[in-house]
Scaffold this motif. Sequence first.
Motif, PDB file in Angstrom:
ATOM      1  N   ARG A 145       0.781  -0.937  -0.227  1.00 13.52           N
ATOM      2  CA  ARG A 145       0.363  -0.054   0.028  1.00 13.52           C
ATOM      3  C   ARG A 145       1.432   1.064   0.273  1.00 13.52           C
ATOM      4  NH1 ARG A 145      -5.205   1.216   3.064  1.00 13.52           N
ATOM      5  NH2 ARG A 145      -5.582  -0.723   3.012  1.00 13.52           N
ATOM      6  N   GLU A 146       1.682   1.279   1.012  1.00 11.02           N
ATOM      7  CA  GLU A 146       3.150   2.417   1.205  1.00 11.02           C
ATOM      8  C   GLU A 146       3.753   3.038  -0.544  1.00 11.02           C
ATOM      9  OE1 GLU A 146       2.713   0.273   3.272  1.00 11.02           O
ATOM     10  OE2 GLU A 146       1.972   1.221   4.327  1.00 11.02           O
ATOM     11  N   ASP A 147       3.434   1.798  -1.837  1.00 10.19           N
ATOM     12  CA  ASP A 147       4.401   1.743  -2.156  1.00 10.19           C
ATOM     13  C   ASP A 147       3.565   2.394  -3.521  1.00 10.19           C
ATOM     14  OD1 ASP A 147       7.000   0.554  -1.901  1.00 10.19           O
ATOM     15  OD2 ASP A 147       5.702  -1.628  -2.658  1.00 10.19           O
ATOM     16  N   LEU A 148       2.016   1.912  -3.371  1.00 11.84           N
ATOM     17  CA  LEU A 148       0.543   2.420  -3.881  1.00 11.84           C
ATOM     18  C   LEU A 148       0.716   4.176  -3.538  1.00 11.84           C
ATOM     19  CD1 LEU A 148      -1.854   0.296  -3.847  1.00 11.84           C
ATOM     20  CD2 LEU A 148       0.064   0.585  -5.750  1.00 11.84           C
ATOM     21  N   ASP A 149       0.774   4.613  -2.589  1.00 12.50           N
ATOM     22  CA  ASP A 149       0.892   6.150  -1.843  1.00 12.50           C
ATOM     23  C   ASP A 149       2.107   6.558  -2.791  1.00 12.50           C
ATOM     24  OD1 ASP A 149      -1.057   5.619  -0.655  1.00 12.50           O
ATOM     25  OD2 ASP A 149      -0.485   5.142   0.778  1.00 12.50           O
ATOM     26  N   GLU A 150       3.574   6.042  -2.420  1.00 13.15           N
ATOM     27  CA  GLU A 150       4.817   6.472  -3.214  1.00 13.15           C
ATOM     28  C   GLU A 150       4.646   6.754  -4.746  1.00 13.15           C
ATOM     29  OE1 GLU A 150       9.364   5.190  -3.984  1.00 13.15           O
ATOM     30  OE2 GLU A 150       7.806   4.302  -2.197  1.00 13.15           O
ATOM     31  N   TRP A 151       3.818   6.050  -5.697  1.00  7.43           N
ATOM     32  CA  TRP A 151       3.911   5.870  -6.721  1.00  7.43           C
ATOM     33  C   TRP A 151       3.306   6.879  -7.259  1.00  7.43           C
ATOM     34  CZ3 TRP A 151       5.731   5.169 -11.559  1.00  7.43           C
ATOM     35  CH2 TRP A 151       6.204   6.076 -12.375  1.00  7.43           C
ATOM     36  N   GLU A 152       2.154   7.531  -6.479  1.00  7.94           N
ATOM     37  CA  GLU A 152       1.161   8.497  -6.877  1.00  7.94           C
ATOM     38  C   GLU A 152       1.960   9.600  -6.231  1.00  7.94           C
ATOM     39  OE1 GLU A 152      -3.320  10.336  -5.336  1.00  7.94           O
ATOM     40  OE2 GLU A 152      -2.415   8.734  -4.178  1.00  7.94           O
ATOM     41  N   ARG A 153       2.616   9.672  -5.519  1.00  5.48           N
ATOM     42  CA  ARG A 153       2.944  11.055  -4.979  1.00  5.48           C
ATOM     43  C   ARG A 153       4.937  11.330  -6.807  1.00  5.48           C
ATOM     44  NH1 ARG A 153       3.268   9.020   0.044  1.00  5.48           N
ATOM     45  NH2 ARG A 153       5.255   7.993  -0.355  1.00  5.48           N
ATOM     46  N   CYS A 154       4.796  10.112  -6.993  1.00  5.45           N
ATOM     47  CA  CYS A 154       6.133   9.997  -8.414  1.00  5.45           C
ATOM     48  C   CYS A 154       5.683  10.732  -9.039  1.00  5.45           C
ATOM     49  CB  CYS A 154       6.534   8.382  -8.328  1.00  5.45           C
ATOM     50  SG  CYS A 154       8.006   7.648  -7.299  1.00  5.45           S
ATOM     51  N   LEU A 155       4.086  10.506  -9.627  1.00  4.28           N
ATOM     52  CA  LEU A 155       3.211  10.591 -10.883  1.00  4.28           C
ATOM     53  C   LEU A 155       3.098  12.602 -10.577  1.00  4.28           C
ATOM     54  CD1 LEU A 155       0.948   7.890 -11.497  1.00  4.28           C
ATOM     55  CD2 LEU A 155       2.740   8.315 -12.562  1.00  4.28           C
ATOM     56  N   ALA A 156       3.354  12.569  -9.876  1.00  6.47           N
ATOM     57  CA  ALA A 156       2.902  14.206  -9.557  1.00  6.47           C
ATOM     58  C   ALA A 156       4.577  14.694  -9.363  1.00  6.47           C
ATOM     59  CB  ALA A 156       3.320  14.523  -7.972  1.00  6.47           C
ATOM     60  N   ALA A 157       5.383  14.540  -9.717  1.00  7.43           N
ATOM     61  CA  ALA A 157       6.942  14.824  -9.547  1.00  7.43           C
ATOM     62  C   ALA A 157       7.182  14.558 -10.600  1.00  7.43           C
ATOM     63  CB  ALA A 157       7.881  14.227  -8.844  1.00  7.43           C
ATOM     64  N   LEU A 158       6.641  13.646 -11.479  1.00  6.38           N
ATOM     65  CA  LEU A 158       7.134  13.420 -12.817  1.00  6.38           C
ATOM     66  C   LEU A 158       6.291  14.668 -14.108  1.00  6.38           C
ATOM     67  CD1 LEU A 158       6.611   9.403 -13.301  1.00  6.38           C
ATOM     68  CD2 LEU A 158       8.818  11.148 -13.592  1.00  6.38           C
ATOM     69  N   GLU A 159       5.437  14.653 -13.547  1.00  7.20           N
ATOM     70  CA  GLU A 159       4.141  16.352 -13.476  1.00  7.20           C
ATOM     71  C   GLU A 159       5.155  17.566 -13.766  1.00  7.20           C
ATOM     72  OE1 GLU A 159       0.144  17.087 -14.110  1.00  7.20           O
ATOM     73  OE2 GLU A 159       0.665  16.142 -12.578  1.00  7.20           O
ATOM     74  N   ALA A 160       5.357  17.666 -12.354  1.00  4.39           N
ATOM     75  CA  ALA A 160       6.388  18.865 -12.722  1.00  4.39           C
ATOM     76  C   ALA A 160       8.004  18.860 -12.850  1.00  4.39           C
ATOM     77  CB  ALA A 160       7.070  18.932 -10.826  1.00  4.39           C
ATOM     78  N   GLU A 161       7.944  17.657 -13.916  1.00  4.34           N
ATOM     79  CA  GLU A 161       9.304  17.859 -14.598  1.00  4.34           C
ATOM     80  C   GLU A 161      10.715  17.137 -13.636  1.00  4.34           C
ATOM     81  OE1 GLU A 161       9.695  20.442 -17.433  1.00  4.34           O
ATOM     82  OE2 GLU A 161       7.793  20.134 -18.087  1.00  4.34           O
ATOM     83  N   GLU A 162      10.468  15.991 -12.703  1.00  7.24           N
ATOM     84  CA  GLU A 162      11.517  16.136 -11.639  1.00  7.24           C
ATOM     85  C   GLU A 162      11.609  14.174 -12.151  1.00  7.24           C
ATOM     86  OE1 GLU A 162      10.230  16.944  -8.313  1.00  7.24           O
ATOM     87  OE2 GLU A 162      10.124  18.948  -8.296  1.00  7.24           O
ATOM     88  N   GLU A 163      13.007  13.778 -11.933  1.00  7.87           N
ATOM     89  CA  GLU A 163      13.015  12.481 -12.400  1.00  7.87           C
ATOM     90  C   GLU A 163      12.698  11.446 -10.695  1.00  7.87           C
ATOM     91  OE1 GLU A 163      17.548  11.318 -11.830  1.00  7.87           O
ATOM     92  OE2 GLU A 163      17.124  12.752 -13.230  1.00  7.87           O
ATOM     93  N   VAL A 164      12.593  10.413 -10.683  1.00  9.14           N
ATOM     94  CA  VAL A 164      11.746   9.719  -9.510  1.00  9.14           C
ATOM     95  C   VAL A 164      12.401   8.356  -9.786  1.00  9.14           C
ATOM     96  CG1 VAL A 164      10.001  10.994  -9.404  1.00  9.14           C
ATOM     97  CG2 VAL A 164      10.010   8.426 -11.224  1.00  9.14           C
ATOM     98  N   GLU A 165      12.527   7.756  -8.004  1.00  5.17           N
ATOM     99  CA  GLU A 165      12.991   6.030  -8.137  1.00  5.17           C
ATOM    100  C   GLU A 165      11.452   5.047  -7.990  1.00  5.17           C
ATOM    101  OE1 GLU A 165      16.635   5.651  -6.632  1.00  5.17           O
ATOM    102  OE2 GLU A 165      17.427   5.925  -8.466  1.00  5.17           O
ATOM    103  N   TRP A 166      11.348   4.839  -7.698  1.00  2.24           N
ATOM    104  CA  TRP A 166      10.080   4.337  -7.467  1.00  2.24           C
ATOM    105  C   TRP A 166       9.911   1.990  -7.191  1.00  2.24           C
ATOM    106  CZ3 TRP A 166       6.698   0.490  -9.245  1.00  2.24           C
ATOM    107  CH2 TRP A 166       5.715   0.034  -7.889  1.00  2.24           C
ATOM    108  N   PRO A 167      10.448   1.359  -6.384  1.00  2.62           N
ATOM    109  CA  PRO A 167       9.815   1.414  -5.109  1.00  2.62           C
ATOM    110  C   PRO A 167      11.195   1.996  -4.530  1.00  2.62           C
ATOM    111  CG  PRO A 167      10.003  -0.397  -5.363  1.00  2.62           C
ATOM    112  CD  PRO A 167       9.946  -0.403  -6.660  1.00  2.62           C
ATOM    113  N   THR A 168      11.434   2.859  -3.553  1.00  4.71           N
ATOM    114  CA  THR A 168      12.799   3.328  -3.218  1.00  4.71           C
ATOM    115  C   THR A 168      13.092   2.820  -2.041  1.00  4.71           C
ATOM    116  OG1 THR A 168      11.499   4.735  -1.218  1.00  4.71           O
ATOM    117  CG2 THR A 168      12.213   5.543  -3.487  1.00  4.71           C
ATOM    118  N   ASP A 169      12.835   1.286  -1.565  1.00  4.55           N
ATOM    119  CA  ASP A 169      13.153   1.247  -0.138  1.00  4.55           C
ATOM    120  C   ASP A 169      14.070   0.176  -0.297  1.00  4.55           C
ATOM    121  OD1 ASP A 169      12.182  -1.015  -1.216  1.00  4.55           O
ATOM    122  OD2 ASP A 169      10.263  -1.309   0.351  1.00  4.55           O
ATOM    123  N   GLY A 170      15.120  -0.475  -1.709  1.00  8.10           N
ATOM    124  CA  GLY A 170      15.989  -1.331  -1.402  1.00  8.10           C
ATOM    125  C   GLY A 170      15.229  -2.828  -1.325  1.00  8.10           C
ATOM    126  N   ARG A 171      13.910  -3.167  -0.983  1.00  5.59           N
ATOM    127  CA  ARG A 171      13.593  -4.597  -0.838  1.00  5.59           C
ATOM    128  C   ARG A 171      14.568  -5.182  -2.241  1.00  5.59           C
ATOM    129  NH1 ARG A 171       9.022  -2.158  -0.052  1.00  5.59           N
ATOM    130  NH2 ARG A 171       7.812  -3.115  -2.101  1.00  5.59           N
TER     131      ARG A 171
END
Length: 140
Positions: free
Chosen positions: A59-85
């Motif tokens: 579930r946290e990964d889904l919330d994180e992906w939603e934040r990533c989409l907002a960052a991508l819209e702002a033309e920022e690069e993203v990494e997903w998921p970020t917990d390294g597991r």
Amino acid sequence: MVDEVQVMQLLRFADPVQSVAVEIRCGDPLLMGNERFFAAEIVVESGFVSGRVGLQVSREDLDEWERCLAALEAEEEVEWPTDGRSAWLGVVPDDPVEVTVHDSPSTQIAVCVPIDVSSEWLQENRLRLAGFRKAVTDSL
């Protein structure tokens, strides 16, 4: 009778030649401690390289992906998921969009795929996220 588990695309970057997607199995989630995870795969398809690498999505990964989409819209690069597991994606919103698929930390293999996405790619990925959440709302 065997129950078929629905597979949905949580995200997809594609052009007529190549694509990167995350496919999630919508069956019963795996329980690890207090968290629930869905089995998933990052799927790369191109004329040069094709492959799949597994990951688990919470579930946290889904919330994180939603934040990533907002960052991508702002033309920022993203990494997903970020917990390294597990495996992860890096996305650079250039023209073309660059999606780098990183295997788990143990192999350190990465494949970068430049994708000439359609103008609706952000909206399409938001709809995929909403559709997945709706399909598994009782499981999370």
